[in-house]
Design an enzyme around this catalytic site. Structure first.
Site, PDB file in Angstrom:
ATOM      1  CD  GLU A  74      -2.556  -1.548   2.542  1.00 39.04           C
ATOM      2  OE1 GLU A  74      -2.743  -0.589   3.298  1.00 39.04           O
ATOM      3  OE2 GLU A  74      -2.991  -2.691   2.742  1.00 39.04           O
TER       4      GLU A  74
ATOM      5  CD  GLU B 204      -8.460   2.068   5.431  1.00 32.34           C
ATOM      6  OE1 GLU B 204      -7.548   1.956   4.593  1.00 32.34           O
ATOM      7  OE2 GLU B 204      -8.530   1.391   6.462  1.00 32.34           O
TER       8      GLU B 204
END
Ligand SMILES: *[C@@H]1O[C@H](CO)[C@@H](O)[C@H](O)[C@H]1NC(C)=O
Ligand SMILES: *[C@@H]1O[C@H](CO)[C@@H](O)[C@H](O)[C@H]1NC(C)=O
Ligand SMILES: *[C@@H]1O[C@H](CO)[C@@H](O)[C@H](O)[C@H]1NC(C)=O
Ligand SMILES: *[C@@H]1O[C@H](CO)[C@@H](O)[C@H](O)[C@H]1NC(C)=O
Ligand SMILES: *[C@@H]1O[C@H](CO)[C@@H](O)[C@H](O)[C@H]1NC(C)=O
Length: 382
Positions: free
Chosen positions: A175, A285
């Site tokens: 990520e 997120e």
């Protein structure tokens, strides 16, 4: 007795040579960033990455691959987009910048796509409609300055490259993106961050350079360094080098395709990302800690919904499939876990806007109105 004495002499000389040698060997220079960060330019071979059990004594530093796509010819114009190096600071060749941290936490509050929804992780993400073997991705994303309600919450925009599964506990994920996370960085600036796990976010999960795994090669990019307020977009590329199999990270401060190689996740540290990723995702997120049963006011993206022109976006999405060339996405689908607060909207085959909630102000206004009406009726009754 005499053998004891000679060994203590040996020890003495060892210690002496060590004390003489250390200041020469470490060659650390320190940079004080205007935002208060203290950065140590650390010998590239002394970085934490190499001490991972699977790399220690085996892994040889990979030079930047000659065929790494979209690589800048020189560093002019592709550096200086972070707060620490806006005035041209950089680490000398052979050294990499490492931000000094108070806590050596390695990511107890990790992020995970589609995971732990019950624990308050909320997503607005895009993915491919069809499962494919993915060897890389590139995206240009606006840098958000979202408000984060509580220290234990975060808000981010990022890429996920994933293989394996939660069920088997072998989910591997790479990520990278920007993140506002006061609990980890002690402030509210958006910072460049990276993350990896190979056991579905259980034990082997790691933010930035806080634990071994990622190998950095650039002296010009500060992982977990703040992104300067003047930097509106960053381009992030992750590309699996077909020769050695490492996943290379490159970053640039604009939508140009000239990027600076930052370093790589070695293939050895993974169990499922060894050949390709099964899934790629892009998006936002947040964590909602739901204190006293109330949904957080933490914003996603820029805090605006996709219908606003000020909404956060990602564009020029590309993936690497079989032929190992970057190509635009054609079958993006988007979705959000809690659309009452955060939404996502496709704007083309290769772009989307996302974020929210813009609700806090409205709710306050409504409460004020209710209160006013109440007072007014009360007044009439009297
Ligand atoms: C940039 O500023 C820092 C302190 O704010 C200073 O230590 C450093 O030497 C400066 N670098 C350059 C290249 O001017
Ligand atoms: C992260 O920290 C935990 C607890 O301190 C430890 O068990 C784990 O091995 C660490 N992970 C890595 C990748 O270093
Ligand atoms: C938030 O708290 C309320 C009340 O405790 C609960 O009903 C709700 O399910 C919680 N929501 C989340 C997302 O945890
Ligand atoms: C978007 O992708 C579809 C295939 O899914 C294609 O038919 C269409 O031409 C693409 N649109 C543009 C603007 O490229
Ligand atoms: C996704 O796939 C389904 C089934 O193949 C198809 O009906 C749908 O149009 C696709 N959506 C996009 C955005 O490509």
């Amino acid at each position: 007795m005499s053998s004891f004495r000679s060994s203590s002499w040996v020890l003495f000389f060892c210690l002496l040579s060590l004390t003489l040698f250390v200041p020469v060997g470490s060659l650390t220079t320190t940079i004080n960033s205007p935002d208060g960060d203290v950065i140590d330019c650390t010998d590239i071979l002394a970085q934490p990455g190499f001490s991972h059990p699977l790399l220690k004594d085996h892994h040889k530093l990979q030079e930047i691959p000659k065929n790494l796509p979209n690589t800048a010819k020189n560093e002019d114009g592709v550096s200086g987009w972070q707060v620490w190096n806006r005035n041209g600071s950089k680490c000398l060749e052979g050294t990499i910048p490492i931000r000094r941290t108070v806590s050596q936490e390695n990511g107890t509050t990790s992020s995970g796509a589609g995971a732990e929804v019950t624990e308050g992780y909320e997503y607005a993400i895009a993915h491919l409609n069809r499962t494919r073997e993915v060897y890389g991705t590139k995206v240009t994303m606006s840098v958000g300055h979202p408000k984060v309600d509580r220290v234990g919450e975060f808000s981010l925009g990022q890429i996920w490259l994933v293989s394996g599964s939660y069920e088997k506990g072998d989910l591997n994920s790479i990520e990278a993106g920007w993140q506002v996370f006061p609990g980890l960085y002690s402030d509210y600036q958006p910072r460049l961050f990276i993350f990896w796990t190979r056991d579905a976010y259980t034990l082997e999960r790691c933010y930035n350079l806080r634990c071994p795994g990622f190998i950095q090669t650039s002296g010009n990019v500060l992982i977990e360094g703040a992104i300067s307020p003047q930097t509106e977009v960053i381009t992030i590329q992750i590309w699996k080098d077909p020769s050695l199999g490492h996943w290379w990270l490159s970053v640039g401060p604009s939508s140009d395709t000239v990027l600076l190689p930052v370093g790589y996740w070695p293939t050895e540290i993974f169990t499922c990302l060894t050949d390709h990723a099964d899934k790629v995702e892009w998006g936002g997120e947040i964590v909602n800690r739901n204190v006293s049963g109330r949904h957080t006011t933490t914003q996603m993206g820029s805090g605006y919904r996709p219908s606003s022109t000020r909404a956060a976006y990602m564009r020029d999405l590309e993936i690497v499939i079989n032929n190992r060339d970057f190509q635009p996405t054609v079958d993006l689908v988007v979705g959000a876990t809690d659309p009452t607060y955060y939404t996502i909207q496709k704007t083309s085959n290769t772009s989307f806007s996302y974020g929210g909630p813009e609700h806090a102000g409205a709710i306050h206004l409504r409460l004020d109105l209710v209160f006013l009406c109440f007072c007014f009726s009360f007044f009439l009754l009297l």
